[in-house]
Design an enzyme around this catalytic site. Structure first.
Site, PDB file in Angstrom:
ATOM      1  N   THR A  16       0.817  -1.225   0.000  1.00 14.45           N
ATOM      2  CA  THR A  16       0.000   0.000   0.000  1.00 14.45           C
ATOM      3  C   THR A  16       0.848   1.272   0.000  1.00 14.45           C
ATOM      4  O   THR A  16       0.395   2.318   0.462  1.00 14.45           O
ATOM      5  CB  THR A  16      -0.971   0.015   1.192  1.00 14.45           C
ATOM      6  OG1 THR A  16      -0.203   0.047   2.405  1.00 14.45           O
ATOM      7  CG2 THR A  16      -1.870  -1.211   1.192  1.00 14.45           C
ATOM      8  N   ASP A  40      -0.034  -5.093   2.939  1.00 13.29           N
ATOM      9  CA  ASP A  40       1.146  -4.594   3.652  1.00 13.29           C
ATOM     10  C   ASP A  40       1.099  -3.074   3.736  1.00 13.29           C
ATOM     11  O   ASP A  40       1.058  -2.386   2.710  1.00 13.29           O
ATOM     12  CB  ASP A  40       2.406  -5.024   2.890  1.00 13.29           C
ATOM     13  CG  ASP A  40       3.671  -4.428   3.490  1.00 13.29           C
ATOM     14  OD1 ASP A  40       4.175  -5.000   4.471  1.00 13.29           O
ATOM     15  OD2 ASP A  40       4.156  -3.392   2.986  1.00 13.29           O
ATOM     16  N   TYR A  45       3.676   5.346   5.545  1.00 12.87           N
ATOM     17  CA  TYR A  45       2.975   5.620   4.290  1.00 12.87           C
ATOM     18  C   TYR A  45       1.841   6.639   4.479  1.00 12.87           C
ATOM     19  O   TYR A  45       1.264   7.112   3.503  1.00 12.87           O
ATOM     20  CB  TYR A  45       2.413   4.325   3.662  1.00 12.87           C
ATOM     21  CG  TYR A  45       3.445   3.245   3.394  1.00 12.87           C
ATOM     22  CD1 TYR A  45       4.808   3.532   3.366  1.00 12.87           C
ATOM     23  CD2 TYR A  45       3.066   1.927   3.169  1.00 12.87           C
ATOM     24  CE1 TYR A  45       5.751   2.539   3.143  1.00 12.87           C
ATOM     25  CE2 TYR A  45       4.011   0.928   2.931  1.00 12.87           C
ATOM     26  CZ  TYR A  45       5.342   1.244   2.930  1.00 12.87           C
ATOM     27  OH  TYR A  45       6.272   0.251   2.705  1.00 12.87           O
ATOM     28  N   LYS A  74       3.982  -1.510   9.863  1.00 12.01           N
ATOM     29  CA  LYS A  74       5.374  -1.364  10.305  1.00 12.01           C
ATOM     30  C   LYS A  74       5.582  -0.204  11.284  1.00 12.01           C
ATOM     31  O   LYS A  74       4.972   0.866  11.117  1.00 12.01           O
ATOM     32  CB  LYS A  74       6.294  -1.138   9.096  1.00 12.01           C
ATOM     33  CG  LYS A  74       6.058  -2.093   7.948  1.00 12.01           C
ATOM     34  CD  LYS A  74       7.064  -1.932   6.831  1.00 12.01           C
ATOM     35  CE  LYS A  74       6.608  -2.636   5.577  1.00 12.01           C
ATOM     36  NZ  LYS A  74       5.682  -1.862   4.747  1.00 12.01           N
ATOM     37  N   HIS A 107      10.317  -1.234  10.572  1.00 11.44           N
ATOM     38  CA  HIS A 107      10.403  -0.803   9.173  1.00 11.44           C
ATOM     39  C   HIS A 107      11.844  -0.747   8.656  1.00 11.44           C
ATOM     40  O   HIS A 107      12.131  -1.164   7.532  1.00 11.44           O
ATOM     41  CB  HIS A 107       9.728   0.568   9.022  1.00 11.44           C
ATOM     42  CG  HIS A 107       9.324   0.904   7.629  1.00 11.44           C
ATOM     43  ND1 HIS A 107       8.192   1.614   7.335  1.00 11.44           N
ATOM     44  CD2 HIS A 107       9.895   0.642   6.430  1.00 11.44           C
ATOM     45  CE1 HIS A 107       8.092   1.754   6.019  1.00 11.44           C
ATOM     46  NE2 HIS A 107       9.123   1.181   5.455  1.00 11.44           N
ATOM     47  N   SER A 157      12.586  -5.450   8.567  1.00 15.80           N
ATOM     48  CA  SER A 157      12.587  -5.010   7.171  1.00 15.80           C
ATOM     49  C   SER A 157      13.856  -4.205   6.910  1.00 15.80           C
ATOM     50  O   SER A 157      14.405  -3.580   7.831  1.00 15.80           O
ATOM     51  CB  SER A 157      11.341  -4.160   6.921  1.00 15.80           C
ATOM     52  OG  SER A 157      11.389  -3.610   5.630  1.00 15.80           O
ATOM     53  N   LEU A 208       8.800  -5.922  -9.252  1.00 13.93           N
ATOM     54  CA  LEU A 208       8.813  -5.416 -10.636  1.00 13.93           C
ATOM     55  C   LEU A 208       9.834  -4.293 -10.771  1.00 13.93           C
ATOM     56  O   LEU A 208       9.795  -3.514 -11.734  1.00 13.93           O
ATOM     57  CB  LEU A 208       7.421  -4.884 -11.027  1.00 13.93           C
ATOM     58  CG  LEU A 208       6.242  -5.851 -10.821  1.00 13.93           C
ATOM     59  CD1 LEU A 208       4.926  -5.182 -11.213  1.00 13.93           C
ATOM     60  CD2 LEU A 208       6.451  -7.131 -11.627  1.00 13.93           C
ATOM     61  N   THR A 254      -4.571  -0.326 -10.805  1.00 11.87           N
ATOM     62  CA  THR A 254      -5.839  -0.435 -11.534  1.00 11.87           C
ATOM     63  C   THR A 254      -6.420  -1.841 -11.351  1.00 11.87           C
ATOM     64  O   THR A 254      -5.712  -2.777 -10.966  1.00 11.87           O
ATOM     65  CB  THR A 254      -5.623  -0.188 -13.042  1.00 11.87           C
ATOM     66  OG1 THR A 254      -4.764  -1.227 -13.538  1.00 11.87           O
ATOM     67  CG2 THR A 254      -4.997   1.166 -13.313  1.00 11.87           C
ATOM     68  N   ASN A 261      -1.636  -9.156 -11.992  1.00 16.39           N
ATOM     69  CA  ASN A 261      -0.573  -9.494 -11.037  1.00 16.39           C
ATOM     70  C   ASN A 261      -0.939 -10.664 -10.127  1.00 16.39           C
ATOM     71  O   ASN A 261      -0.057 -11.314  -9.564  1.00 16.39           O
ATOM     72  CB  ASN A 261      -0.204  -8.264 -10.192  1.00 16.39           C
ATOM     73  CG  ASN A 261       0.478  -7.193 -11.021  1.00 16.39           C
ATOM     74  OD1 ASN A 261       0.509  -7.273 -12.255  1.00 16.39           O
ATOM     75  ND2 ASN A 261       1.009  -6.174 -10.372  1.00 16.39           N
TER      76      ASN A 261
HETATM   77  N1  LIG Z   1      10.131  -2.135   3.587  1.00 17.28           N
HETATM   78  C1  LIG Z   1      10.388  -1.144   2.787  1.00 17.28           C
HETATM   79  O1  LIG Z   1      11.274  -0.317   3.031  1.00 17.28           O
HETATM   80  C2  LIG Z   1       9.595  -1.015   1.526  1.00 17.28           C
HETATM   81  C3  LIG Z   1      10.034  -0.161   0.525  1.00 17.28           C
HETATM   82  C4  LIG Z   1       9.292  -0.086  -0.647  1.00 17.28           C
HETATM   83  C5  LIG Z   1       8.136  -0.840  -0.789  1.00 17.28           C
HETATM   84  N2  LIG Z   1       7.698  -1.631   0.236  1.00 17.28           N
HETATM   85  C6  LIG Z   1       6.424  -2.380   0.131  1.00 17.28           C
HETATM   86  O2  LIG Z   1       6.441  -3.181  -1.027  1.00 17.28           O
HETATM   87  C7  LIG Z   1       5.291  -2.884  -1.831  1.00 17.28           C
HETATM   88  C8  LIG Z   1       5.608  -3.191  -3.247  1.00 17.28           C
HETATM   89  O3  LIG Z   1       6.701  -2.414  -3.744  1.00 17.28           O
HETATM   90  P1  LIG Z   1       6.615  -1.705  -5.123  1.00 17.28           P
HETATM   91  O4  LIG Z   1       5.512  -0.729  -5.092  1.00 17.28           O
HETATM   92  O5  LIG Z   1       7.937  -1.218  -5.499  1.00 17.28           O
HETATM   93  O6  LIG Z   1       6.186  -2.962  -6.041  1.00 17.28           O
HETATM   94  P2  LIG Z   1       6.258  -3.217  -7.589  1.00 17.28           P
HETATM   95  O7  LIG Z   1       5.069  -4.064  -7.869  1.00 17.28           O
HETATM   96  O8  LIG Z   1       7.613  -3.701  -7.958  1.00 17.28           O
HETATM   97  O9  LIG Z   1       6.120  -1.813  -8.291  1.00 17.28           O
HETATM   98  C9  LIG Z   1       4.895  -1.161  -8.350  1.00 17.28           C
HETATM   99  C10 LIG Z   1       4.851  -0.280  -9.582  1.00 17.28           C
HETATM  100  O10 LIG Z   1       4.952  -1.091 -10.742  1.00 17.28           O
HETATM  101  C11 LIG Z   1       3.982  -0.716 -11.695  1.00 17.28           C
HETATM  102  N3  LIG Z   1       3.158  -1.915 -12.009  1.00 17.28           N
HETATM  103  C12 LIG Z   1       2.387  -2.645 -11.178  1.00 17.28           C
HETATM  104  N4  LIG Z   1       1.832  -3.679 -11.844  1.00 17.28           N
HETATM  105  C13 LIG Z   1       2.257  -3.586 -13.120  1.00 17.28           C
HETATM  106  C14 LIG Z   1       2.015  -4.353 -14.280  1.00 17.28           C
HETATM  107  N5  LIG Z   1       1.230  -5.424 -14.264  1.00 17.28           N
HETATM  108  N6  LIG Z   1       2.639  -3.974 -15.432  1.00 17.28           N
HETATM  109  C15 LIG Z   1       3.431  -2.895 -15.478  1.00 17.28           C
HETATM  110  N7  LIG Z   1       3.693  -2.106 -14.396  1.00 17.28           N
HETATM  111  C16 LIG Z   1       3.106  -2.463 -13.240  1.00 17.28           C
HETATM  112  C17 LIG Z   1       3.102   0.340 -11.066  1.00 17.28           C
HETATM  113  O11 LIG Z   1       3.401   1.558 -11.678  1.00 17.28           O
HETATM  114  P3  LIG Z   1       2.275   2.666 -11.976  1.00 17.28           P
HETATM  115  O12 LIG Z   1       2.729   3.821 -11.165  1.00 17.28           O
HETATM  116  O13 LIG Z   1       2.392   2.860 -13.446  1.00 17.28           O
HETATM  117  O14 LIG Z   1       0.960   2.121 -11.557  1.00 17.28           O
HETATM  118  C18 LIG Z   1       3.518   0.403  -9.617  1.00 17.28           C
HETATM  119  O15 LIG Z   1       3.680   1.686  -9.130  1.00 17.28           O
HETATM  120  C19 LIG Z   1       4.960  -1.436  -1.468  1.00 17.28           C
HETATM  121  O16 LIG Z   1       3.649  -1.061  -1.781  1.00 17.28           O
HETATM  122  C20 LIG Z   1       5.210  -1.479   0.016  1.00 17.28           C
HETATM  123  O17 LIG Z   1       4.106  -2.100   0.668  1.00 17.28           O
HETATM  124  C21 LIG Z   1       8.432  -1.739   1.371  1.00 17.28           C
END
Ligand SMILES: NC(=O)c1ccc[n+]([C@@H]2O[C@H](COP(=O)([O-])OP(=O)(O)OC[C@H]3O[C@@H](n4cnc5c(N)ncnc54)[C@H](OP(=O)(O)O)[C@@H]3O)[C@@H](O)[C@H]2O)c1
Length: 303
Positions: A16, A40, A45, A74, A107, A157, A208, A254, A261
């Protein structure tokens, strides 16, 4: 008490980390409807209220019980002092409109100056750290939350193998989950092997590559496998993560991407090997270096 063998966490998780409040609500709803059952969040956030609102409405509309979903949040860096842990936990729980958490994570291993300012800086713009508290002090306060029955499991984390090992060895309640950045450009194989050996769930974020372009989604090995198997690059990357034994968090915004996914596949062994042979190495999030969160900007990295 060893919680690691009993924790059941859905492998496919929805993250999220979404800056916009309205999008947080719709994306969480789409994720629930697509089949995601792990959500998560994080105090940092600043959208736990929206996540809580979306989950409450989504469970009701879709006839899903609280027990069928797995909710993680977290503890932020400014709340590492032991006396601040339980109040921070309770505040998250209230914002999420829940009466227990499935998983609570520290976190980052960095303690910041305690207080309401999430990003405390000195006059030169440097982060103000808190040297009065160790990660183990904070961990002991986290263990108390499990003792009190307020959360089912606790974890870490943005830690490296050394930090994880230190906590693992001193902990009364072992970390159940470790959440770190991981994808084919950052496989973190050593950390993953340690987790597998100790029964700790390795939870990959940014599978991703955070959707940063150019990047993983356009890597020629990934796109070639995608067209061969008639799937999307995102589905290939998510399948790779699950198949190598990690849980993951992804953030589709979306309805269509939530379904995409959630719909992963079993990759043939040659595809796994091709992905494992990618030599590019890239970390997209710098949080492990300073405790300050943030992905590198789009276009910064040329894959
Ligand atoms: N512990 C930590 O420090 C930490 C740090 C970062 C993240 N996290 C957690 O991990 C989660 C996931 O990380 P993340 O957001 O980097 O994940 P991710 O899934 O690798 O990247 C998400 C981005 O990828 C794009 N996307 C999603 N589905 C897609 C698809 N089917 N095809 C093409 N592009 C796609 C989206 O971009 P658009 O903007 O175009 O929609 C989205 O913003 C976060 O929400 C958070 O909960 C934790």
């Amino acid at each position: 008490m060893d919680q690691t063998n009993t924790l059941k966490m859905p492998m496919l998780g929805f993250g999220t980390l979404i800056p916009d409040a309205a999008t947080t609500i719709t994306a969480t709803k789409y994720a629930l409807e697509a089949g995601f059952r792990h959500f998560d969040g994080a105090e940092r956030y600043r959208n736990e209220s929206e996540v809580g609102e979306a989950l409450k409405a989504g469970l009701l509309t879709n006839g899903i019980t609280r027990e069928e979903i797995f909710v993680t949040t977290k503890l932020w860096n400014t709340n590492h002092r032991p006396e601040r842990v339980e109040p921070a936990f309770e505040a998250s729980l209230k914002r999420l409109q829940l009466d227990y958490l499935d998983l609570y994570l520290i976190h980052t291993p960095f303690a910041f100056q305690p207080g309401e300012e999430q990003d405390p800086r000195d006059e030169n713009g440097n982060v103000i750290y808190d040297n009065e508290v160790t990660l183990y002090d904070t961990w002991k306060a986290m263990e108390r939350l499990v003792d009190l029955g307020k959360c089912r499991a606790i974890g870490l984390s943005d830690v490296n193998l050394q930090q994880l090992t230190e906590i693992y060895e001193s902990a009364r309640i072992k970390p159940a989950v470790v959440q770190v950045e991981s994808h084919p450009y950052l496989p973190e194989t050593e950390l993953l092997e340690f987790c597998k050996e100790k029964g700790i769930i390795f939870l990959a974020f940014a599978p991703l590559g955070h959707g940063i372009r150019p990047g993983l989604l356009e890597n020629p090995v990934i796109t070639a496998i995608a067209s061969r198997l008639q799937k999307t690059p995102a589905q290939i990357l998510l399948s790779w993560a699950i198949q190598r034994g990690t849980a993951l968090l992804t953030t589709p915004k979306t309805e269509e991407r939530a379904r995409e996914n959630f719909n992963i596949l079993h990759l043939p062994e040659d595809a796994m090997e091709e992905i494992n042979s990618i030599e590019t190495r890239q970390r997209y999030n710098q949080v492990v270096k300073t405790g300050s969160p943030g992905f590198i900007p789009q276009g910064f990295f040329n894959a």
